[in-house]
Scaffold this motif. Structure first.
Motif, mmCIF file in Angstrom:
data_model
loop_
_atom_site.group_PDB
_atom_site.id
_atom_site.type_symbol
_atom_site.label_atom_id
_atom_site.label_comp_id
_atom_site.label_asym_id
_atom_site.label_seq_id
_atom_site.Cartn_x
_atom_site.Cartn_y
_atom_site.Cartn_z
ATOM 1 N N ASN A 40 0.834 -1.207 0.000
ATOM 2 C CA ASN A 40 0.000 0.000 0.000
ATOM 3 C C ASN A 40 0.867 1.255 0.000
ATOM 4 O OD1 ASN A 40 -2.085 -1.804 0.252
ATOM 5 N ND2 ASN A 40 -2.390 -1.419 2.427
ATOM 6 N N PHE A 41 0.407 2.266 -0.729
ATOM 7 C CA PHE A 41 1.125 3.534 -0.818
ATOM 8 C C PHE A 41 1.107 4.248 0.524
ATOM 9 C CE2 PHE A 41 1.082 8.137 -1.620
ATOM 10 C CZ PHE A 41 2.320 8.266 -2.224
ATOM 11 N N HIS A 43 2.170 8.019 1.998
ATOM 12 C CA HIS A 43 2.521 9.363 1.543
ATOM 13 C C HIS A 43 3.844 9.795 2.169
ATOM 14 C CE1 HIS A 43 2.289 13.580 0.495
ATOM 15 N NE2 HIS A 43 1.344 13.226 -0.380
ATOM 16 N N THR A 80 7.326 -3.103 -5.660
ATOM 17 C CA THR A 80 6.218 -2.264 -6.129
ATOM 18 C C THR A 80 6.768 -1.000 -6.775
ATOM 19 O OG1 THR A 80 6.010 -1.249 -3.953
ATOM 20 C CG2 THR A 80 4.566 -3.113 -4.408
ATOM 21 N N TRP A 82 5.776 2.201 -6.769
ATOM 22 C CA TRP A 82 5.912 3.425 -5.983
ATOM 23 C C TRP A 82 7.140 3.374 -5.082
ATOM 24 C CZ3 TRP A 82 5.835 4.001 -0.680
ATOM 25 C CH2 TRP A 82 5.358 2.939 0.071
#
Length: 108
Positions: A40-41, A43, A80, A82
């Motif tokens: 999961n990203f 921030h 991933t 990102w």
């Protein structure tokens, strides 16, 4: 004869402990840091520190640990997209300014 028996016993104990990693494990960090990873990203405003641990003799994978501002450590999947972009960006940024990312060996 008793001295020889004591040295034999002491040597056997040291070998047994070394085989189980009790003697060497505390010195060389003999396991991977991440058991579970997330994809999961997260921030970048939430990052406090990013640690990249390269593969070594005890952990056969690259590990990326993000320490969040509230102190929680999260292991992220280095495969991933990102995460790859984030590591590339932080690597370029660290070359020009204060070091934000640290690369560490997992055998330290």
């Amino acid at each position: 004869m008793k001295i020889h028996a004591r040295f034999l016993l002491l040597g056997t104990i040291v070998i047994c402990l070394a085989a189980h990693g009790f003697c060497i494990g505390t010195i060389t960090n003999s396991r991977c840091k991440c058991v579970n990873v997330i994809s999961n990203f997260i921030h970048p405003r939430k990052y406090q520190h990013v640690g990249v641990f390269n593969q070594g003799s005890y952990c056969r994978k690259v590990e990326i640990v993000i320490t969040l501002k509230h102190g929680k450590r999260v292991c992220v999947n280095p495969e991933t997209q990102w995460v790859k972009r984030m590591v590339s960006f932080l690597g370029k940024r660290a070359a020009g300014t204060n070091e934000v990312i640290t690369e560490e060996s997992s055998t330290e």
